[in-house]
Structure formats: C-alpha cells, structure tokens
Scaffold this active site. Structure first.
Site, mmCIF file in Angstrom:
data_model
loop_
_atom_site.group_PDB
_atom_site.id
_atom_site.type_symbol
_atom_site.label_atom_id
_atom_site.label_comp_id
_atom_site.label_asym_id
_atom_site.label_seq_id
_atom_site.Cartn_x
_atom_site.Cartn_y
_atom_site.Cartn_z
ATOM 1 C CB THR A 187 -70.213 -47.803 -22.278
ATOM 2 O OG1 THR A 187 -71.477 -47.958 -22.917
ATOM 3 C CG2 THR A 187 -69.263 -47.115 -23.247
ATOM 4 C CG PHE B 270 -66.144 -44.354 -20.982
ATOM 5 C CD1 PHE B 270 -66.507 -43.403 -21.918
ATOM 6 C CD2 PHE B 270 -67.142 -45.013 -20.292
ATOM 7 C CE1 PHE B 270 -67.838 -43.108 -22.156
ATOM 8 C CE2 PHE B 270 -68.482 -44.729 -20.522
ATOM 9 C CZ PHE B 270 -68.830 -43.772 -21.461
HETATM 10 O O1 LIG Z 1 -73.681 -40.063 -26.178
HETATM 11 C C1 LIG Z 1 -73.192 -40.165 -25.038
HETATM 12 O O2 LIG Z 1 -73.746 -39.748 -24.032
HETATM 13 C C2 LIG Z 1 -71.876 -40.790 -24.910
HETATM 14 O O3 LIG Z 1 -71.196 -40.596 -23.926
HETATM 15 C C3 LIG Z 1 -71.441 -41.725 -25.975
HETATM 16 C C4 LIG Z 1 -71.897 -43.167 -25.739
HETATM 17 C C5 LIG Z 1 -71.142 -44.098 -26.722
HETATM 18 O O4 LIG Z 1 -70.422 -43.664 -27.575
HETATM 19 O O5 LIG Z 1 -71.342 -45.303 -26.586
HETATM 20 C C6 LIG Z 1 -71.571 -43.628 -24.377
HETATM 21 C C7 LIG Z 1 -72.323 -44.526 -23.717
HETATM 22 C C8 LIG Z 1 -73.665 -44.964 -24.176
HETATM 23 O O6 LIG Z 1 -73.590 -46.333 -24.430
HETATM 24 C C9 LIG Z 1 -74.083 -44.270 -25.424
HETATM 25 C C10 LIG Z 1 -73.336 -43.334 -26.031
#
Ligand SMILES: O=C(O)C(=O)C[C@]1(C(=O)O)C=C[C@@H](O)C=C1
Length: 356
Positions: free
Chosen positions: A243, A245
């Site tokens: 992911t 950020f």
């Molecule tokens: O729900 C979380 O823990 C988040 O930080 C959000 C989030 C996202 O929005 O993609 C972050 C990474 C993971 O892929 C899943 C959820």
C-alpha cells in the site's frame, strides 16, 4: 490512478454499525479523485510518500498488550479517536511530530505514520476529514493517507477471540481494501464479508463484543493490542501486497535537488485529438520519467457539450520523477500551462528508496 477515493465520509465503528464506510481508493466503483474525497484535501500538499509499512510479523503473537476483557470502550490506555466536534479543542503542543490517521490503534495507517516519522505521536481519527481538519487547525502536523495498492508491504492476519478456531468462523470484518486483498482465502474459508472503517477497528469490535463467529483481517500488532489470537497469517492473495501512503501537511516542503524527488500534479485538458499526447510530450521532451498517470471524471461537471456532442471531462493525476526545484521540471510545467485548462502542483517529495 490510485490517488482517488471516495465514497461518503467514513463513519466510525463506535456508531455501532459495521457498514461500508471508508473511502476506498482502489475501489473501482469509487468514481472520484483524491482531491474530491474532501474539498479540504485540495488545500494540502503531499510532503512525503512511498513509505513502507512495518511488517508486524516479526513480533510475538503471544505477547498481548491487553486482554479482551480489559478493553473498555473508553479505555484510558488507548488514545480516543479524534472526532470532528473536538477539532475546536487545542491539543497539547509537544516537540514530537503529531500525525493524524483514520482508524484506531493498530491500523496500518498508524504503522505508516510511525515509519515515516519515527517517535511521532500518531493520533487516531474517526474520519479522514477529521484528520485533514486537524492539520488545518494546527492540532497535528501531518495527516497520513493510504492511496493505492503499490509500494508498501502489508501482511494480513485473521484474528479471532481466544478459543475460536477457523471452523467456528462464519463472518469476517475488515476494511474493504483488506477484504479485497484477501479475497481468495476468505472465499475458500466461506466467510461472509462485513466492511468496517479500518482493519484495527474490526479487531477492536470483535474483542469488545466477544464475538465467537467472526474474525478480523488485520495486523499482528492489532492482535496484540486487542488481545486476539492470530488464527491464520499471511492471508493476502498476493504475497507482494503493498500500500502506498502519502503524508499531508499544511505547507509544501521546500523541495531539494540533492536526492531523488517526485512531484505530483493534477491537470485538465481541452478535448481534441492529440491533446493528451502533447501533455505527455512536455515530459518526454525533457527526459522526465512519468511514474504514474490516471484520469478521473470531474465530479461536479463530468459532462460537457460541444458541437452537438457530449464529452466527459477528466482530471489527470500525474507523478513524475523530478523536484519542483529542478529547472527542467519548471520548464515542463510552464510548457504544460500553455495548453492545460487547469494545472496544480500537489507537491514534491523525496522518493522512498528503502528496500521493500
Ligand atoms: O484499515 C487500515 O488499517 C488502514 O490503514 C487502511 C488500509 C487501506 O485503506 O488500504 C491500509 C492498508 C491495508 O491495505 C488495508 C487498509
């Protein structure tokens, strides 16, 4: 692109519902861009990106910060998420960087904040808008925003209350992105998906309500925080699940040229043959590498009539490898300005060069 999100603003878990809330940047049904998720976001500049999440798997699953029964909803041990009606209250001003994130303790966004700013004070917020507003009002210094599936390693676990095993599970709760990232495993297990605000919020709910038929897709760190068992690990379909950020700040950072920088811009163009080609050429002509490009329909005026025809109007989000302090980038954007109907620099930020 992935810098886009949005459904309606998130509703926090403690409203008591487990519904689909969170703006889901990678949701193909989400038809609007990052800058649309919240009008406030348009006023922010990204200062740092490409941060990898910590891999919590190295941590001992048996270590439990709190046992389930020891987590009252308002536990003083856990930071209480900031809600929008608290934004008027000043927050203490320490020397530590304060980074707002959407979710509760143990969310991947919290890990991203800590990775970007070691020793920061990560401030949980009920909604993305709350996090953005907290920056605007100087309550925090940064807000962290997950924007797309690429770059940072995310290793999901299936968490359940002690004594619950895979056979006893009927439901699984998590952030929609996390559920989507574990699609194959969850289908194989025959679990009914329920979307909630964030992964750690799902873990917290399961612990607080002592659910025995439900598990959460979340991090091993969330298992420790909320006193859950890890009943399965590495359940993401793609072993390279990552992911990206962004860290958002009030002011743009002054970009340097001393290291590798990226710049994110957003633009719109007239309709016509070759216009997009011309836009891309301003970078190609100057040997500037484009790392990303995505078009999103304009939310308020997606359709434009011209010469008896209807056109969709788009915003193009582009990332390129150069700093706004580079003359070549300035020249490219000056060139682009000659024919772009709208152009905005979202920010220049150092490229994360740490290994995955
Ligand atoms: O729900 C979380 O823990 C988040 O930080 C959000 C989030 C996202 O929005 O993609 C972050 C990474 C993971 O892929 C899943 C959820």
């Amino acid at each position: 692109m992935a810098v886009h999100t949005v459904r309606s603003p998130a509703t926090h878990l403690h409203t008591g519902t487990s519904r689909n809330i969170s703006p889901s940047h990678r949701n193909p049904n989400a038809a609007v861009g990052l800058s649309y998720r919240s009008p406030k976001l348009r006023r922010f500049i990204s200062v740092s990106s490409s941060l990898r999440e910590g891999n919590e798997h190295g941590e001992e699953n048996s270590v439990r910060a709190l046992e389930v029964n020891n987590i009252p909803e308002e536990s003083p041990l856990l930071p209480k998420p900031l809600s929008s009606n608290q934004l008027a209250e000043p927050v203490s001003n320490g020397s530590r960087v304060r980074v707002a994130y959407q979710g509760v303790r143990g969310a991947y966004s919290e890990s991203a904040a800590e990775k970007a700013y070691p020793n920061c004070e990560a401030v949980p917020c009920e909604e993305f808008d709350t996090a953005f507003e907290a920056v605007e009002r100087w309550l925090v210094d940064r807000a962290v925003l997950p924007i797309e599936n690429s770059l940072l390693a995310v290793r999901h676990c299936l968490l359940a209350n002690h004594g619950v095993n895979l056979d006893g599970l009927r439901r699984v709760l998590s952030h929609p992105q996390a559920l989507a990232q574990c699609e194959n495993t969850l289908t194989r297990l025959g679990l009914v998906r329920e979307a909630v605000d964030d992964t750690a919020g799902a873990a917290k709910l399961i612990a607080l309500e002592g659910l025995s038929d439900a598990a959460a897709v979340a991090s091993a760190k969330a298992a420790e925080i909320y006193g859950l068992s890890v009943v399965a690990e590495d359940i993401q379909d793609d072993s390279d699940n990552v992911t990206r950020f962004l860290m958002l700040a009030r002011e743009p950072i002054i970009p340097g040229t001393n290291k590798l920088f990226k710049t994110s811009i957003v633009l719109s163009l007239e309709e016509g043959p070759g216009v997009l080609f011309k836009a891309l050429a301003v970078f190609a002509l100057r040997q500037i590498n484009l790392t990303k490009m995505e078009s999103r329909p304009l939310r308020k005026t997606p359709l434009r009539a011209s010469g008896g025809l209807k056109y969709f109007d788009y915003l193009f989000y582009v990332d390129f490898e150069a700093s706004m302090a580079d003359e070549v980038a300035q020249n490219a954007l000056r060139h682009l300005e000659e024919f772009a109907t709208f152009l905005r620099v979202l920010g220049s930020y150092p490229v994360d060069t740490t290994m995955l």
